[in-house]
Design a protein around this motif. Structure first.
Motif, PDB file in Angstrom:
ATOM      1  N   TYR A  62      42.827  -5.979   4.000  1.00 41.74           N
ATOM      2  CA  TYR A  62      42.960  -4.687   4.413  1.00 41.74           C
ATOM      3  C   TYR A  62      42.827  -4.671   5.723  1.00 41.74           C
ATOM      4  CZ  TYR A  62      41.242   0.026   5.024  1.00 41.74           C
ATOM      5  OH  TYR A  62      40.782   1.231   5.388  1.00 41.74           O
ATOM      6  N   TYR A  63      41.712  -5.441   6.220  1.00 44.59           N
ATOM      7  CA  TYR A  63      41.368  -5.203   7.642  1.00 44.59           C
ATOM      8  C   TYR A  63      42.571  -5.950   8.373  1.00 44.59           C
ATOM      9  CZ  TYR A  63      36.733  -3.698   6.429  1.00 44.59           C
ATOM     10  OH  TYR A  63      35.637  -2.921   6.188  1.00 44.59           O
ATOM     11  N   ILE A  64      42.986  -6.983   7.943  1.00 40.33           N
ATOM     12  CA  ILE A  64      44.187  -7.684   9.027  1.00 40.33           C
ATOM     13  C   ILE A  64      45.347  -6.697   8.964  1.00 40.33           C
ATOM     14  CG2 ILE A  64      45.843  -9.453   8.519  1.00 40.33           C
ATOM     15  CD1 ILE A  64      43.948 -11.248   7.336  1.00 40.33           C
ATOM     16  N   GLY A  65      45.606  -5.873   7.801  1.00 38.60           N
ATOM     17  CA  GLY A  65      46.678  -4.858   7.992  1.00 38.60           C
ATOM     18  C   GLY A  65      46.275  -3.948   8.918  1.00 38.60           C
ATOM     19  N   LYS A  66      44.986  -3.448   9.045  1.00 38.51           N
ATOM     20  CA  LYS A  66      44.486  -2.268   9.856  1.00 38.51           C
ATOM     21  C   LYS A  66      44.459  -2.689  11.196  1.00 38.51           C
ATOM     22  CE  LYS A  66      41.357   1.334   9.787  1.00 38.51           C
ATOM     23  NZ  LYS A  66      40.301   1.788   8.722  1.00 38.51           N
ATOM     24  N   CYS A  67      44.211  -3.902  11.627  1.00 39.49           N
ATOM     25  CA  CYS A  67      44.475  -4.490  12.869  1.00 39.49           C
ATOM     26  C   CYS A  67      45.815  -4.617  13.393  1.00 39.49           C
ATOM     27  CB  CYS A  67      43.602  -6.028  13.025  1.00 39.49           C
ATOM     28  SG  CYS A  67      42.015  -5.606  13.021  1.00 39.49           S
ATOM     29  N   SER A  68      46.786  -5.091  12.502  1.00 35.41           N
ATOM     30  CA  SER A  68      47.939  -5.315  12.758  1.00 35.41           C
ATOM     31  C   SER A  68      48.720  -4.168  13.098  1.00 35.41           C
ATOM     32  CB  SER A  68      48.773  -5.969  11.857  1.00 35.41           C
ATOM     33  OG  SER A  68      48.934  -5.167  10.609  1.00 35.41           O
TER      34      SER A  68
END
Length: 57
Positions: free
Chosen positions: A11-17
């Motif tokens: 989830y956090y990787i998706g948000k950062c991307s």
């Protein structure tokens, strides 16, 4: 609950991307803007140089 930690990480990787995607778009727009401004200034300087040469001839 076994995969909760991994899902949270994804989830956090998706948000950062998503933020990186928009940052890349903004930087591309800024780069094109700067290139356009520099191009216009070079063209205007060369035109002024041509006018000066025409005045000498």
């Amino acid at each position: 609950m076994k995969y909760a930690k991994h899902l949270k990480c994804l989830y956090y990787i998706g948000k950062c991307s998503k933020y990186l995607y928009y940052t890349k778009k903004v930087l591309c727009i800024c780069a094109f803007g700067i290139a356009a401004i520099l191009g216009i200034s070079l063209v205007s300087k060369s035109c002024c140089g041509c006018k000066a040469l025409k005045g000498l001839i």
